[in-house]
Each structure stands twice: as C-alpha cells, then as structure tokens.
Enzyme design. Structure first.
Site, PDB file in Angstrom:
ATOM      1  N   ARG A  42     -38.700 -24.608 -19.885  1.00  0.00           N
ATOM      2  CA  ARG A  42     -39.874 -23.857 -19.431  1.00  0.00           C
ATOM      3  C   ARG A  42     -40.269 -22.806 -20.458  1.00  0.00           C
ATOM      4  NH1 ARG A  42     -37.443 -19.143 -15.426  1.00  0.00           N
ATOM      5  NH2 ARG A  42     -39.218 -17.920 -16.105  1.00  0.00           N
ATOM      6  N   ASP A  81     -30.196 -15.212 -14.228  1.00  0.00           N
ATOM      7  CA  ASP A  81     -29.945 -13.785 -14.414  1.00  0.00           C
ATOM      8  C   ASP A  81     -30.581 -12.945 -13.304  1.00  0.00           C
ATOM      9  OD1 ASP A  81     -28.518 -13.946 -16.982  1.00  0.00           O
ATOM     10  OD2 ASP A  81     -30.416 -14.699 -17.752  1.00  0.00           O
ATOM     11  N   ASP A  93     -41.892 -15.174 -20.294  1.00  0.00           N
ATOM     12  CA  ASP A  93     -40.920 -15.244 -19.202  1.00  0.00           C
ATOM     13  C   ASP A  93     -41.612 -15.438 -17.854  1.00  0.00           C
ATOM     14  OD1 ASP A  93     -38.541 -15.201 -17.861  1.00  0.00           O
ATOM     15  OD2 ASP A  93     -38.028 -13.138 -18.333  1.00  0.00           O
TER      16      ASP A  93
END
Length: 372
Positions: free
Chosen positions: A191, A81, A178
């Site tokens: 992750r 993204d 994140d």
C-alpha cells in the site's frame, strides 16, 4: 541479541501473555497467522496466551487502561503499529502508569507497515525480511524471553493534547502517503508503494517553522543554560508542579526540556532557516516500514530523536531516488542538498495555516503546533 553492556530482563517460565489482536489489520490475516505460526511456537516455549480480539477503534486502549494487569507477565500486540500506539497510551492513562509501563511489551507484525517489528528484527542482527519470515523472527524473540528498555517521546499540541509515541511523528509527504494509502490496506505493505507513487505527482509544499534541541551542540550554538526551562505538561507551563522526580504519585512526567508553545524556543535551540518543506519526520527507531530503513544508526533507547526534513525545491526524480535508497538505508549517502538529518533531544513544529496531515505512530492528528 542485545548490544554489549545493555541491561535486560527475562520473562518467567512458564509465562502468561495477554495477546491483543486486531483481526482487521493489514490484509486481514492477523488471526489466521497467529493461530498457524505464533501459537505453536509459544506453546513450545511455555507461554500461555489469553487472546483479546479488538472489535472497534480504542478497544485495546480501554482494555489495558482499565484491566488488572497483574495476571499477565507480558502484553503482546499482534497487529500493526497503530494498535501498539493504543496500548502505550492506554497504559499511560492508568493511575499506576509508572508500574504498568514496566510490563514487558511485545510486537508481532500483523499490520501493513510493521515498523517497530522491522526495527527490532534489525536490532537483533537479522536480515531484512517481511511477512511470514518477519513474524517468525519476532515470535522467536518473544520465545527467548529477553526484554530491554525502549524510548518514548512525549508529544504535546497547542490545543492541550498529550500523546506518548514509540515510533515517530510526521508532517507532509510521508504522512500524506501513510494516510492516503489506507484505501490500499488490502495490499499489505505494498500500500505504501502505491501511496508514494500517487503523492509524487507533484509533491506538495508545506509552510511552517521547525526548531530543535540538538543532541550534540552544533557549532556556533549558544551553550545550554544551567537551569532547565520551566517544565511543561500538556503544552502549558508546569511552574506549579513539583520538580521532576518529586511529582505526586500517578502524575505524568513533566517535559523538562520544553517551554510552553506560546513562548519562543530557548536560545540554545536551533531554528531551521527554511520555512518551506516537503516533509518533516521525527523517528526514534530504525525503520519507518518493513522495507524502509530510515534511521540506520537508531537504537531502542539511545535517547535521540532522529529528525529528517526535506526542503522545498526537490524534484520528483530526486524524491523517488531518496525513497528507493531508503529501502537499503543508503539515502543519506546520496548527499541530496534538500535532505537534512540531525539528532535531537526535543523538537517543535509550527505549521502555517494548519495545512497538511500530521501523524503520530501512523495515526492521523489535527494539524497544529506540536512539540516533543
């Protein structure tokens, strides 16, 4: 598949596509996957590709900002993204942004989270999938050539920066996961699991004020005034600008729902009484990641910001239960008293003491007051 009554366009045949590809994204397999999976499908669909491989941060941003785009019918992003975020904001920096943003955009999942790709796969009525199957599904959607509109959210900060976001804005736990999980990028989507487990012990509490303009007026909320507030551009009052829709050619759209960050929010906004949060996340699409269905009712252009926030005091067990349920999109069914969800048209977040990580479409921001 498009919702009933949705308007759409169709790519021409043959079609010319500029593919912007980050070879380092995700587990570093984007180029190999493009050559093995995507190119043969596009060749059969009469889509000719020009592949642009990014070599540094902001490379794609500069490419689409400065390039003559008339030679391509569509722009294809083969990455996560973050690269699409670069492309969108590069397009919005062009003098002809209003025309450039009509160029159909396509996302092919080559990153770790692949939230928009997962959202589009969901809107198309496909089962939740990941990795090669998600890539095949999204490539097939491109081959069919149908395209429709997508919402963008205009974000402005206290320091005068302005961004255009297609996925979401976050602060607190989700943004911590994140950014902190970047060191596990080689694991692909796994992750985020690693990052979540790390940040659970114990979850940090962040202080700030959250306000929003409800998409539907809430009970007891004063009605919206007939005259809109003074439009804002880059976080500043835009009183010297022409009214929305009459701005000079090339001028960016004004934020007609917002007042300057230096002023209190309008009376018809809702101010959240709590000021201690574990996380705040404003999402505009269904998925936060390939396996995270955060806003099941979201659509590509529903005109809504789906605003979630977790109040302080939630236990680690309850927090983990929410994120496990989010994989199925059933987290709201848990009726957790600490988890709140509203549909909004605009929001403002004013963190105290600049604490915590902020992200827009997965990219880190300096922590400061922001509204969108």
């Amino acid at each position: 598949c498009l919702p009933p009554g949705d308007t759409h366009g169709v790519l021409p045949r043959p079609c010319r596509a500029l593919v912007l590809l980050n070879p380092q994204s995700g587990a570093g397999r984007a180029l190999a996957d493009f050559q093995a999976v995507v190119q043969p499908m596009l060749a059969e669909a009469e889509i000719a590709t020009t592949v642009f491989i990014t070599e540094r941060p902001h490379h794609a941003h500069e490419k689409v900002r400065d390039e003559d785009l008339s030679q391509w019918d569509t722009l294809v992003v083969m990455s996560g993204d973050g690269l699409l975020y670069e492309v969108v904001n590069g397009l919005m920096e062009r003098p002809d942004w209003a025309d450039a943003m009509k160029k159909p955009l396509c996302i092919l999942p080559g990153g770790s989270g692949n939230a928009l790709a997962a959202s589009i796969n969901y809107y198309a009525g496909n089962d939740d999938v990941a990795k090669k199957k998600l890539l095949t599904n999204c490539t097939f959607i491109l081959c069919k050539g149908l395209h429709t509109q997508m919402d963008l959210v205009s974000l402005s900060t206290a320091s005068g920066k302005r961004f255009f976001s297609f996925l979401g804005f976050g602060w607190g736990f989700i943004s911590d996961v994140d950014i902190d999980s970047e060191k596990y990028r080689c694991l692909g989507n796994a992750r985020f699991t690693m990052g979540t487990l790390q940040c659970l012990a114990p979850p940090q509490v962040y202080e700030g004020r959250l306000s929003y303009l409800p998409a539907v007026p809430e009970q007891g909320t004063p009605p919206a005034p007939r005259d809109p507030p003074v439009p804002v551009t880059n976080g500043q009052a835009g009183s010297s600008l022409p009214p929305a829709g009459t701005a000079a050619p090339g001028a960016l759209p004004v934020d007609s729902l917002l007042v300057p960050l230096s002023q209190p929010v309008p009376e018809h906004w809702t101010v959240v009484p709590e000021e201690e949060f574990v996380t705040v996340y404003a999402i505009y699409q269904s998925h936060l990641g390939t396996n995270l269905l955060m806003a099941p009712s979201a659509q590509l252009h529903d005109g809504c910001i789906h605003l979630f926030y977790l109040k302080a005091g939630i236990s680690r067990v309850a927090l983990l239960r929410i994120f496990l349920a989010m994989g199925r999109g059933t987290h709201l069914d848990l009726n957790c008293p600490h988890l709140c969800y509203v549909r909004a048209r605009a929001f403002r977040l004013e963190p105290r003491a600049g604490a915590g990580i902020m992200t827009v479409d997965g990219e880190a921001l300096a922590c400061e007051p922001v509204q969108g």
